[in-house]
Design a protein around this motif. Structure first.
Motif, PDB file in Angstrom:
ATOM      1  N   LYS A   9     -27.918  90.843  59.687  1.00 16.52           N
ATOM      2  CA  LYS A   9     -28.562  89.698  59.030  1.00 16.52           C
ATOM      3  C   LYS A   9     -29.691  89.144  59.914  1.00 16.52           C
ATOM      4  O   LYS A   9     -30.777  88.801  59.418  1.00 16.52           O
ATOM      5  N   TYR A  10     -29.427  89.049  61.212  1.00 11.82           N
ATOM      6  CA  TYR A  10     -30.430  88.519  62.143  1.00 11.82           C
ATOM      7  C   TYR A  10     -31.678  89.416  62.153  1.00 11.82           C
ATOM      8  O   TYR A  10     -32.811  88.943  62.009  1.00 11.82           O
ATOM      9  N   LYS A  12     -32.700  91.668  60.011  1.00 15.10           N
ATOM     10  CA  LYS A  12     -33.377  91.701  58.718  1.00 15.10           C
ATOM     11  C   LYS A  12     -34.171  90.414  58.468  1.00 15.10           C
ATOM     12  O   LYS A  12     -35.265  90.435  57.893  1.00 15.10           O
ATOM     13  N   PHE A  13     -33.610  89.284  58.891  1.00  8.48           N
ATOM     14  CA  PHE A  13     -34.298  88.006  58.711  1.00  8.48           C
ATOM     15  C   PHE A  13     -35.653  88.026  59.404  1.00  8.48           C
ATOM     16  O   PHE A  13     -36.681  87.650  58.805  1.00  8.48           O
ATOM     17  N   GLN A  16     -38.229  90.347  57.882  1.00 14.18           N
ATOM     18  CA  GLN A  16     -38.893  89.719  56.740  1.00 14.18           C
ATOM     19  C   GLN A  16     -40.018  88.771  57.176  1.00 14.18           C
ATOM     20  O   GLN A  16     -40.893  88.436  56.394  1.00 14.18           O
ATOM     21  N   HIS A  17     -39.956  88.344  58.454  1.00 12.42           N
ATOM     22  CA  HIS A  17     -41.028  87.510  59.013  1.00 12.42           C
ATOM     23  C   HIS A  17     -41.953  88.351  59.895  1.00 12.42           C
ATOM     24  O   HIS A  17     -42.449  87.865  60.925  1.00 12.42           O
ATOM     25  N   TRP A 104     -38.036  78.577  61.718  1.00  8.90           N
ATOM     26  CA  TRP A 104     -37.312  79.810  61.410  1.00  8.90           C
ATOM     27  C   TRP A 104     -35.871  79.735  61.927  1.00  8.90           C
ATOM     28  O   TRP A 104     -34.939  80.162  61.262  1.00  8.90           O
ATOM     29  N   GLU A 107     -33.833  77.578  59.712  1.00  8.55           N
ATOM     30  CA  GLU A 107     -33.578  78.262  58.442  1.00  8.55           C
ATOM     31  C   GLU A 107     -32.470  79.303  58.604  1.00  8.55           C
ATOM     32  O   GLU A 107     -31.571  79.397  57.765  1.00  8.55           O
ATOM     33  N   PHE A 108     -32.533  80.075  59.667  1.00  4.10           N
ATOM     34  CA  PHE A 108     -31.535  81.116  59.865  1.00  4.10           C
ATOM     35  C   PHE A 108     -30.149  80.518  60.086  1.00  4.10           C
ATOM     36  O   PHE A 108     -29.157  80.963  59.490  1.00  4.10           O
ATOM     37  N   GLU A 112     -28.947  81.177  56.359  1.00  3.54           N
ATOM     38  CA  GLU A 112     -28.404  82.536  56.467  1.00  3.54           C
ATOM     39  C   GLU A 112     -26.967  82.521  56.981  1.00  3.54           C
ATOM     40  O   GLU A 112     -26.119  83.265  56.498  1.00  3.54           O
TER      41      GLU A 112
END
Length: 877
Positions: A9-10, A12-13, A16-17, A104, A107-108, A112
């Motif tokens: 998840k980390y 991929k997050f 995406q940035h 960011w 947000e994570f 997430e």
């Protein structure tokens, strides 16, 4: 969320940035001798933060394997101490800054990972108003949840180099996890507030005087401990209770017939084994091997500590290699190198376990002696320093020493043990090295590269080129010129000189100009892109902006290339003969020889060496064409090119191809065909560590020199034994057999003489308080013969005390014996011989029944022997 899901998840997050996901770097830092291990996510990117190298990507995210070992003794006893852990991180090299990473991260964490906002706290550096504004106004964190802290906790710097403030994200785990103090808050030493993410803002440069100046190109370096985050998301009190560790601990518990959570000592053992075995598995996978210093010592210590805790579980045979297999199965998806190296890892760990169990057996013998000596001298405890030496040298935990001593009615000086342990910790702390961004010298070269640009290397295609002198340095300072006799560093705009790297030594060269000659003896690359020549001005004046002709010493380059190409052939031959597990672990390529280190688990047999040599020479005679070309790393791997394990490669790599025989990534200089190697001859094969072997060899004319020297030795030997060269072997065998026969005859005569002397010596027995005592100077050529005489006398006497002394040159040998029926009367052979040895300038000791010593004053031997009766009488009081 499982640990695997958090990791994915980390990454991929941040992908995406617009971040490039990079695989974890090796635990062994690349080209960085200042540190033993990769201990943080930023370590592989140090050159990018300092400007020593140009990054391929401006934004990067990784899950980095890390090892830290300052607090090994705390592992398993606390919730979050580990030797091996995974660090999630995202990095910006002159791209985004606080305005991006702070939103960011929020947000994570909140969207997430779904952590509740009212449980999150933020710390910032006390003067960082910019970070406060973003956290409070942009993100919306209440001001009362943003805590300003001082430089000791929230400003990152280590010496000269880039540095800056940092901001940490904490999770409030609840009052039940706190200390109960009314002022308990972020920064308290209790477990309530847990830091999970640190954002470092690289925005200043600190110089030698401690001044801070803003960086034009700012950076971001963040680190989030995967194990910590997993413990929060999985709602457990300890990292060890997450799925990351529980799978391994449950496997070990099942292996040992236990269950996690039923006993404190068992749980501690399972935690230590899981942590240490993870560290050893990953470190060995990355090329580290057990040894007695540096990384090897760390690996050996961790492995042995895990084995010792296995004994707590009742496991007395090798088992860690099985735990390692389970770790590989669990982690291979995220770290495919584990699967690729699994055979090597398992074998190294298994071999080291077996060796350590042998060492433990030796330690048991030492402990038995300590117990015997303590009881014989009337002591009630084992000295603390002796117990620590058992722990440090043989791996005996204090608890095991105490348990065995208690069975014999003795205690262990625990205070003395702890004092010795603390002394070792102090030495370790004083020797510990910090992670540095850049040295002062590095700052100089970086500035020069920025001023002058990269040096262009054209030495693959030519040994002779025209160039311009861009800079002259003397003692770290730029100079406009250098005169004859001066040694200086020179930077050129283009050079054919190979800078020492990849195991290949430097070129030598001459710089030639009108009335100018400079001898270049060393060439290196202190920062990426900048080549520095160290040389001595032989004649004329060297000036900045001079035009010079650079001429590389051709024979040296050719001989070096001959040996370098031979290492590629050797690497392939080793894999063919010994197996695919063989991998290069280091090399040295010089003009007159080559040295090649590789992974293997046993000495290479003479037959195997002959086969390896034969395969290499067949490849030489095959006259394979040697080609070099550049391609992408992915394409090179697809082609099957071998890479130096742990080496760092960019997008584009240089491939060296030798017919269809060998294909390797390499930046060194090579021949144009294998035939130019001439001949290949191995002259030495040896061990350089557990699972690590070394071959040394020569090529070309070096083989002729080697064979010529061997031939000269053979002729010299033939002259000594007065035999034709072709008869040397037969004649030498005959001489050896004749010598053996003479030795047997001499030994038989010595035994006969000793028996005769024993009969004579028996007449010197005297009585001390009813005990027969025999003390005498005798003629014995060595300690073995002296012990033999004592054995014969003891058999003849039946009961009594014996002490014999003899001289051998400038040395004194002493042997004492006390028959077992006298041990209860205070008589002890070790104490007796120790007392007598002092009189001849020596020392020694041993068991109560038999002991030996030495000395260095032969002239005092008779005087010492004459006092034996008094010493025996004193011992009997």
């Amino acid at each position: 969320m499982t640990g695997r899901e958090i990791r994915e998840k980390y990454l991929k997050f941040f992908e995406q940035h617009a971040h490039q996901i990079l695989p974890s770097a090796s635990l062994i830092p690349h080209n960085d001798p200042s540190i033993l291990w990769t201990a943080a996510g930023m370590v592989p990117f140090k050159p990018y933060f300092t400007g020593q190298a140009v990054p391929e990507y401006k934004r990067v995210t990784t899950c980095q394997k890390c090892i830290r070992t300052p607090d090994i003794e705390s592992v398993g006893r606390t919730a979050r101490h580990h030797t091996f852990f995974e660090m999630l991180g995202n990095f910006s090299f002159g791209d985004y800054f606080k305005e991006s990473i702070i939103p960011w991260s929020w947000e994570f964490i909140t969207k997430e990972l779904n952590l509740p906002q009212d449980k999150l706290w933020i710390t910032i550096y006390q003067d960082d108003d910019e970070a406060f504004e973003i956290w409070h106004k942009t993100v919306g964190v209440p001001a009362e949840r943003i805590v300003r802290l001082g430089k000791d906790t929230n400003f990152w710097e280590i010496g000269v180099g880039p540095c800056g403030p940092c901001s940490e994200i904490y999770v409030d785990l609840g009052e039940a996890r706190g200390c109960g103090a009314p002022d308990c808050q972020v920064g308290c030493d209790c477990d309530r507030f847990l830091e999970i993410w640190n954002l470092v803002f690289i925005q200043f440069f600190r110089d030698e005087e401690g001044n801070y100046s803003p960086l034009e190109s700012k950076g971001i370096d963040t680190g989030m401990g995967l194990e910590r985050v997993a413990s929060v998301l999985q709602g457990v009190a300890s990292n060890f209770d997450t799925d990351i560790f529980r799978e391994i601990m449950d496997f070990t518990a099942n292996l040992a017939g236990h269950k996690y959570g039923q006993a404190a000592d068992t749980d501690l053992a399972l935690k230590v084994i899981a942590d240490h075995c993870r560290a050893v598995t990953f470190a060995v996978s990355d090329g580290a091997l057990p040894g007695n210093e540096g990384r090897g010592y760390v690996i050996r210590r961790l492995l042995r500590r895990a084995v010792r805790f296995g004994r707590v579980l009742g496991v007395h045979e090798p088992f860690l290699y099985k735990v390692s297999q389970a770790i590989i199965e669990q982690m291979q998806d995220a770290y495919p190198e584990l699967k690729q190296k699994s055979g090597h890892v398992i074998r190294v760990i298994h071999t080291e376990e077996e060796r350590f169990l042998e060492t433990l057996a030796a330690g048991s013998d030492i402990l038995a002696t300590l117990i015997s000596e303590a009881k014989a001298s009337g002591a009630s405890e084992i000295i603390g320093n002796d117990a620590f030496r058992l722990y440090d040298t043989f791996g005996f935990p204090l608890e095991l020493t105490q348990e065995i001593a208690a069975e014999q009615g003795l205690t262990v000086d625990e205070d003395g043990f702890n004092a010795a342990m603390e002394e070792q910790r102090k030495r370790a702390r004083s020797a510990r090295q910090e992670i540095e961004y850049i040295s002062e010298r590095g700052v100089l070269y970086k500035a020069l590269r920025e001023e002058l640009g990269d040096t262009r290397f054209n030495g693959y295609s030519t040994l002779d080129t025209d160039s311009n002198v861009m800079a002259i340095l003397k003692d770290g300072l730029q100079e406009l010129s250098a005169v004859a006799g001066e040694e200086v560093e020179i930077i050129l705009d283009v050079t054919p000189c190979y800078a020492e790297s990849g195991g290949q030594i430097t070129d030598h060269a001459m710089l030639i100009g009108p009335d100018l000659s400079v001898e270049v003896s060393f060439v290196n690359k202190p920062v990426e892109g900048l080549i520095v020549h160290r040389g001595k001005v032989l004649s004329g004046v060297l000036k900045r902006h001079d035009s010079v002709k650079v001429k590389v010493e051709q024979p040296r380059r050719q001989d070096t290339a001959r040996n370098h190409s031979a290492t590629h052939l050797l690497h392939k031959a080793l894999k063919e003969v010994l197996g695919e597990h063989v991998n290069q672990a280091g090399s040295l390529v010089e003009p007159d020889r080559l040295r090649f280190d590789f992974t293997h688990y046993a000495a290479v047999t003479p037959e195997e060496l002959l086969r390896i040599e034969e395969i290499v020479n067949q490849a030489v005679l095959a006259n394979y064409s040697i080609e070099t070309f550049e391609t992408s790393l992915a394409k090179a791997k697809e082609m099957g090119a071998a890479a130096l394990f742990g080496e760092k490669y960019g997008k584009q790599v240089r491939v060296v191809k030798m017919g269809e025989f060998s294909l390797e990534l390499c930046g060194g200089t090579h021949l144009t065909s294998t035939a130019e190697v001439g001949l290949f001859k191995i002259f030495n094969e040896t061990s350089v560590g557990a699972g690590l072997r070394r071959i040394e060899a020569v090529t070309g004319l070096g083989v002729l020199k080697y064979l010529g020297a061997k031939e000269a030795q053979l002729e010299e030997l033939a002259a000594v034994i007065k035999s034709p060269v072709q008869e040397v072997v037969r004649r030498t065998e005959a001489l050896v057999q004749h010598n053996k026969a003479l030795e047997q005859e001499i030994e038989a005569l010595r035994t006969k003489l000793a028996k005769s002397e024993v009969q004579d010596i028996l007449g010197r027995i005297t009585q001390v308080k009813g005990v027969s005592v025999l003390a005498s100077v005798v003629a014995a050529p060595d300690m073995d013969n002296l012990r033999g005489m004592v054995d014969m006398l003891r058999d003849k006497m039946g009961s009594g005390v014996i002490l014999l002394g003899s001289t051998a040159g400038e040395k004194v040998n002493l042997v004492a014996a006390v028959t077992k029926d006298l041990h209860g009367q205070g008589l002890h052979a070790g104490n007796l011989v120790k007392e007598i040895a002092k009189m001849v300038g020596g020392g020694g000791g041993g068991r109560p029944d038999m002991a030996q010593a030495g000395g260095k004053n032969p002239e005092k031997l008779q005087e010492a022997i004459d006092t034996v009766h008094q010493v025996v009488e004193k011992q009997m009081k």
